[in-house]
Scaffold this motif. Structure first.
Motif, PDB file in Angstrom:
ATOM      1  N   LEU A 138     -16.010 -37.753  28.067  1.00  0.00           N
ATOM      2  CA  LEU A 138     -16.858 -37.911  29.251  1.00  0.00           C
ATOM      3  C   LEU A 138     -17.445 -36.564  29.684  1.00  0.00           C
ATOM      4  CD1 LEU A 138     -17.960 -39.669  31.557  1.00  0.00           C
ATOM      5  CD2 LEU A 138     -15.814 -39.256  32.793  1.00  0.00           C
ATOM      6  N   LEU A 139     -16.613 -35.524  29.684  1.00  0.00           N
ATOM      7  CA  LEU A 139     -17.108 -34.188  30.059  1.00  0.00           C
ATOM      8  C   LEU A 139     -18.227 -33.760  29.114  1.00  0.00           C
ATOM      9  CD1 LEU A 139     -13.792 -32.208  30.797  1.00  0.00           C
ATOM     10  CD2 LEU A 139     -15.219 -33.540  32.363  1.00  0.00           C
ATOM     11  N   SER A 140     -18.027 -34.052  27.834  1.00  0.00           N
ATOM     12  CA  SER A 140     -18.999 -33.667  26.834  1.00  0.00           C
ATOM     13  C   SER A 140     -20.307 -34.444  27.001  1.00  0.00           C
ATOM     14  CB  SER A 140     -18.371 -33.912  25.461  1.00  0.00           C
ATOM     15  OG  SER A 140     -19.328 -33.817  24.471  1.00  0.00           O
ATOM     16  N   SER A 141     -20.215 -35.722  27.281  1.00  0.00           N
ATOM     17  CA  SER A 141     -21.437 -36.514  27.496  1.00  0.00           C
ATOM     18  C   SER A 141     -22.183 -36.050  28.744  1.00  0.00           C
ATOM     19  CB  SER A 141     -21.099 -38.005  27.621  1.00  0.00           C
ATOM     20  OG  SER A 141     -20.646 -38.496  26.386  1.00  0.00           O
ATOM     21  N   MET A 142     -21.435 -35.721  29.784  1.00  0.00           N
ATOM     22  CA  MET A 142     -22.088 -35.209  31.002  1.00  0.00           C
ATOM     23  C   MET A 142     -22.889 -33.942  30.655  1.00  0.00           C
ATOM     24  SD  MET A 142     -19.057 -35.620  33.826  1.00  0.00           S
ATOM     25  CE  MET A 142     -18.865 -37.089  34.868  1.00  0.00           C
ATOM     26  N   HIS A 143     -22.271 -33.097  29.852  1.00  0.00           N
ATOM     27  CA  HIS A 143     -22.901 -31.851  29.392  1.00  0.00           C
ATOM     28  C   HIS A 143     -24.168 -32.171  28.595  1.00  0.00           C
ATOM     29  CE1 HIS A 143     -23.151 -27.986  27.248  1.00  0.00           C
ATOM     30  NE2 HIS A 143     -23.095 -28.649  26.112  1.00  0.00           N
ATOM     31  N   LEU A 144     -24.054 -33.061  27.635  1.00  0.00           N
ATOM     32  CA  LEU A 144     -25.202 -33.381  26.773  1.00  0.00           C
ATOM     33  C   LEU A 144     -26.302 -34.102  27.552  1.00  0.00           C
ATOM     34  CD1 LEU A 144     -23.162 -34.494  23.656  1.00  0.00           C
ATOM     35  CD2 LEU A 144     -24.610 -32.466  23.806  1.00  0.00           C
ATOM     36  N   ASN A 145     -25.911 -34.796  28.610  1.00  0.00           N
ATOM     37  CA  ASN A 145     -26.911 -35.493  29.410  1.00  0.00           C
ATOM     38  C   ASN A 145     -27.499 -34.611  30.514  1.00  0.00           C
ATOM     39  OD1 ASN A 145     -26.842 -37.863  27.911  1.00  0.00           O
ATOM     40  ND2 ASN A 145     -25.078 -38.643  29.041  1.00  0.00           N
ATOM     41  N   GLY A 146     -27.213 -33.305  30.447  1.00  0.00           N
ATOM     42  CA  GLY A 146     -27.919 -32.369  31.316  1.00  0.00           C
ATOM     43  C   GLY A 146     -27.308 -32.123  32.681  1.00  0.00           C
ATOM     44  N   ARG A 147     -26.064 -32.488  32.862  1.00  0.00           N
ATOM     45  CA  ARG A 147     -25.446 -32.255  34.167  1.00  0.00           C
ATOM     46  C   ARG A 147     -25.465 -30.775  34.519  1.00  0.00           C
ATOM     47  NH1 ARG A 147     -21.261 -35.233  37.124  1.00  0.00           N
ATOM     48  NH2 ARG A 147     -20.579 -33.892  38.814  1.00  0.00           N
ATOM     49  N   LYS A 148     -25.761 -30.484  35.769  1.00  0.00           N
ATOM     50  CA  LYS A 148     -25.733 -29.099  36.258  1.00  0.00           C
ATOM     51  C   LYS A 148     -24.752 -28.947  37.411  1.00  0.00           C
ATOM     52  CE  LYS A 148     -29.130 -27.476  33.630  1.00  0.00           C
ATOM     53  NZ  LYS A 148     -28.499 -27.536  32.309  1.00  0.00           N
ATOM     54  N   LYS A 149     -24.511 -30.049  38.132  1.00  0.00           N
ATOM     55  CA  LYS A 149     -23.701 -29.902  39.348  1.00  0.00           C
ATOM     56  C   LYS A 149     -22.210 -29.899  39.033  1.00  0.00           C
ATOM     57  CE  LYS A 149     -23.897 -34.790  40.466  1.00  0.00           C
ATOM     58  NZ  LYS A 149     -23.847 -35.829  41.475  1.00  0.00           N
ATOM     59  N   GLU A 150     -21.486 -29.249  39.910  1.00  0.00           N
ATOM     60  CA  GLU A 150     -20.046 -29.063  39.729  1.00  0.00           C
ATOM     61  C   GLU A 150     -19.294 -30.381  39.604  1.00  0.00           C
ATOM     62  OE1 GLU A 150     -17.794 -26.138  42.288  1.00  0.00           O
ATOM     63  OE2 GLU A 150     -16.884 -28.020  42.980  1.00  0.00           O
ATOM     64  N   LEU A 151     -18.260 -30.349  38.800  1.00  0.00           N
ATOM     65  CA  LEU A 151     -17.341 -31.480  38.682  1.00  0.00           C
ATOM     66  C   LEU A 151     -15.953 -30.962  39.003  1.00  0.00           C
ATOM     67  CD1 LEU A 151     -17.061 -34.498  37.610  1.00  0.00           C
ATOM     68  CD2 LEU A 151     -16.292 -33.436  35.481  1.00  0.00           C
ATOM     69  N   LYS A 152     -15.237 -31.722  39.797  1.00  0.00           N
ATOM     70  CA  LYS A 152     -13.893 -31.289  40.191  1.00  0.00           C
ATOM     71  C   LYS A 152     -12.869 -32.222  39.558  1.00  0.00           C
ATOM     72  CE  LYS A 152     -13.566 -29.074  44.313  1.00  0.00           C
ATOM     73  NZ  LYS A 152     -13.538 -28.909  45.758  1.00  0.00           N
ATOM     74  N   ILE A 153     -11.900 -31.627  38.881  1.00  0.00           N
ATOM     75  CA  ILE A 153     -10.850 -32.432  38.246  1.00  0.00           C
ATOM     76  C   ILE A 153      -9.518 -32.133  38.902  1.00  0.00           C
ATOM     77  CG2 ILE A 153      -9.670 -33.019  36.093  1.00  0.00           C
ATOM     78  CD1 ILE A 153     -12.110 -32.135  34.564  1.00  0.00           C
ATOM     79  N   PHE A 154      -8.823 -33.179  39.271  1.00  0.00           N
ATOM     80  CA  PHE A 154      -7.491 -33.089  39.874  1.00  0.00           C
ATOM     81  C   PHE A 154      -6.496 -33.646  38.862  1.00  0.00           C
ATOM     82  CE2 PHE A 154      -9.126 -32.456  44.205  1.00  0.00           C
ATOM     83  CZ  PHE A 154     -10.430 -32.914  44.042  1.00  0.00           C
ATOM     84  N   GLY A 155      -5.509 -32.845  38.482  1.00  0.00           N
ATOM     85  CA  GLY A 155      -4.536 -33.363  37.520  1.00  0.00           C
ATOM     86  C   GLY A 155      -3.458 -32.347  37.231  1.00  0.00           C
ATOM     87  N   PRO A 156      -2.528 -32.707  36.351  1.00  0.00           N
ATOM     88  CA  PRO A 156      -1.427 -31.790  36.012  1.00  0.00           C
ATOM     89  C   PRO A 156      -1.971 -30.527  35.337  1.00  0.00           C
ATOM     90  CG  PRO A 156      -1.048 -34.023  35.154  1.00  0.00           C
ATOM     91  CD  PRO A 156      -2.467 -33.972  35.608  1.00  0.00           C
ATOM     92  N   PRO A 157      -1.344 -29.377  35.592  1.00  0.00           N
ATOM     93  CA  PRO A 157      -1.868 -28.111  35.049  1.00  0.00           C
ATOM     94  C   PRO A 157      -2.152 -28.109  33.547  1.00  0.00           C
ATOM     95  CG  PRO A 157      -0.146 -27.670  36.652  1.00  0.00           C
ATOM     96  CD  PRO A 157      -0.183 -29.155  36.485  1.00  0.00           C
ATOM     97  N   PRO A 158      -1.300 -28.722  32.695  1.00  0.00           N
ATOM     98  CA  PRO A 158      -1.598 -28.622  31.253  1.00  0.00           C
ATOM     99  C   PRO A 158      -2.893 -29.326  30.846  1.00  0.00           C
ATOM    100  CG  PRO A 158       0.676 -29.329  31.600  1.00  0.00           C
ATOM    101  CD  PRO A 158      -0.017 -29.420  32.930  1.00  0.00           C
TER     102      PRO A 158
END
Lengths: 305, 305
Positions: free
Chosen positions: A74-94
């Motif tokens: 999903l992160l990669s598709s967002m990148h390829l689809n031209g996303r510029k705005k920040e994305l925030k991910i909440f999750g375990p450190p690893p």
């Protein structure tokens, strides 16, 4: 304020033909929050017309594959689809280490900022807040560190009684103070009590996402009186031993949780691939908590209008 | 000997509604070989009735997500479904690091042995051999290290002419030597030339998997006279600049490769999500190489009966 959840996956560890592993998307006041992101979440979003570009927050409960293996794609598709705005991910450190390693070897430098907020499965805490909601982690009891998430609407301002406001010809400049509970003093010196000008706003609604966990006492107080409770129900209660062994919950137990926390409504999901049909799971939960529904793919449940 | 390929995904980097990113499964003499394993491959296998338990070999071309992000989920499902037999993975060395990291944080110890064979994108080499086939890496020219795979049937033994064998009452014990090309000396001393007892076996067939790459000279000699050539065709030729820039191939170029290597048949795939329908890509490749088909989901192509 719109507050609803759409189910993108209802399966536990292994997918089956018509069920994907776990992902859900919340629409809260037209902002989208993705909760868990199993393999295939991108395809489910396409299927149910959820626009990835509208998602600014992703919450990952834990690092079993059926809850996060769709993230890098999903992160990669967002990148390829031209996303510029920040994305925030909440999750375990690893999770950051896992994502970074895969971006490194694919030689991908995302064109948008990724901000990380690490969860701590040992203590509850508010990890996000905006004008609409608070999000708290719910420490769960699973085989590896795991948190659920509690989305709580903020208490809204009092609602003006339109006829009264018009009748007294109160200037717009006073509305904000009156909504906050102040009385109104008219130009002639008359004081109008706030309670005659406003009514109570709707009670804040809440959504608890509880997956995956052993049924224990420890998270019940935190989700007391929740409006909509999503609770995993991996097995029927005739497999209670297996549920205990794998740190999962049965449908009966999910119903019991809903009763004990006085939820308005219960959704059950995260079904074992052994169940080809889900009626028995639903009936078992409903036997103790009638207002239960199945959290199946493509269904949207309204928490508040 | 059965030798066929079933397409599980035909999309490039981002999935679209009805197309999954790349994965294919070869059935060679009833053994299954998975080639690339994008996100959603497990679901595609369920859809097209490909049994994961029958797969013993997985080949990963490179570490762009659209070619391997389904691997960890598949390994995990094999584990949960009770697999005990060894699985062999062929791919770039960092793939092991990526898989190991994810297994570590999910605290998963696979119940079956995983054997790794690392590919080297700088030089071709035979990486696998059994009684049926050789598999060679095809070094490609992509943005990151990438190899295709060439599956070549072994030359089979000569075929006995049944009527002749029966007429001479040749004992079964001699069959193996005759199939290998030996003459036959009968009990009466008569010598029967092998060419009167056998016919040539079918020519060995081959399948070349060429994805992802810039169209260059460097891999053409290796795939000369291939039976079935799968070649990526990410773009139409009006986007040649973009193809060059991203180290991909156009449909026209894929057709040219098929002509130059004298392939029997061409499959094109790895289509950019910008193409909602695929006719133009097919027609473009067919304009130079008529025997072209689209490598679309669920289609099986026979390389040898």
């Amino acid at each position: 304020m719109k507050f609803e959840v759409t189910i993108l996956g209802s399966s536990s560890a292994t997918p089956i033909f018509n069920r994907n592993p776990t992902a859900q998307v919340l629409n809260i006041n037209e902002k989208l929050y993705l909760v868990d992101c199993a393999e295939g979440t991108q395809q489910q979003m396409l299927r149910f017309d959820v626009k990835a570009s509208r998602i600014d927050y992703i919450f990952i409960s834990h690092l079993h594959g059926d809850h996060y293996l769709g993230l890098v794609g999903l992160l990669s598709s967002m990148h390829l689809n031209g996303r510029k705005k920040e994305l925030k991910i909440f999750g375990p450190p690893p999770l950051k280490e896992i994502v970074d390693l895969q971006l490194k070897y694919s030689e991908t430098t995302l064109h948008y900022p990724l901000e990380w907020v690490f969860t701590d499965a040992t203590a509850k805490g508010i990890i996000f807040e905006n004008q609409d909601i608070f999000v708290e982690t719910i420490p769960l009891d699973h085989r590896i560190p795991c948190t659920g998430f509690l989305f709580r609407q903020k208490r809204r301002l009092r609602k003006l009684i339109k006829e009264k406001i018009e009748q007294l010809e109160i200037p717009v400049a006073y509305y904000s103070a009156i909504k906050k509970g102040n009385d109104y003093t008219a130009p002639d010196g008359n004081v109008y009590q706030n309670s005659t000008l406003t009514i109570e706003p709707a009670e804040p609604k809440s959504y608890a996402y509880v997956s995956d966990t052993l049924y224990t006492e420890k998270y019940l107080a935190q989700i007391n009186s929740v409006t909509l409770l999503y609770h995993e129900a991996t097995f029927l209660n005739d497999m209670l031993d297996r549920a205990n062994q794998t740190h999962h919950t049965t449908a009966l137990q999910a119903g019991e949780v809903a009763v004990r926390v006085n939820a308005e409504k219960l959704l059950i999901g995260h079904f074992s691939a052994r169940y080809k049909t889900l009626n028995e799971l639903l009936e078992e939960a409903q036997s103790v908590f009638p207002n239960t529904e199945l959290a199946v793919e493509g269904k949207t449940f309204v928490i508040s209008e």
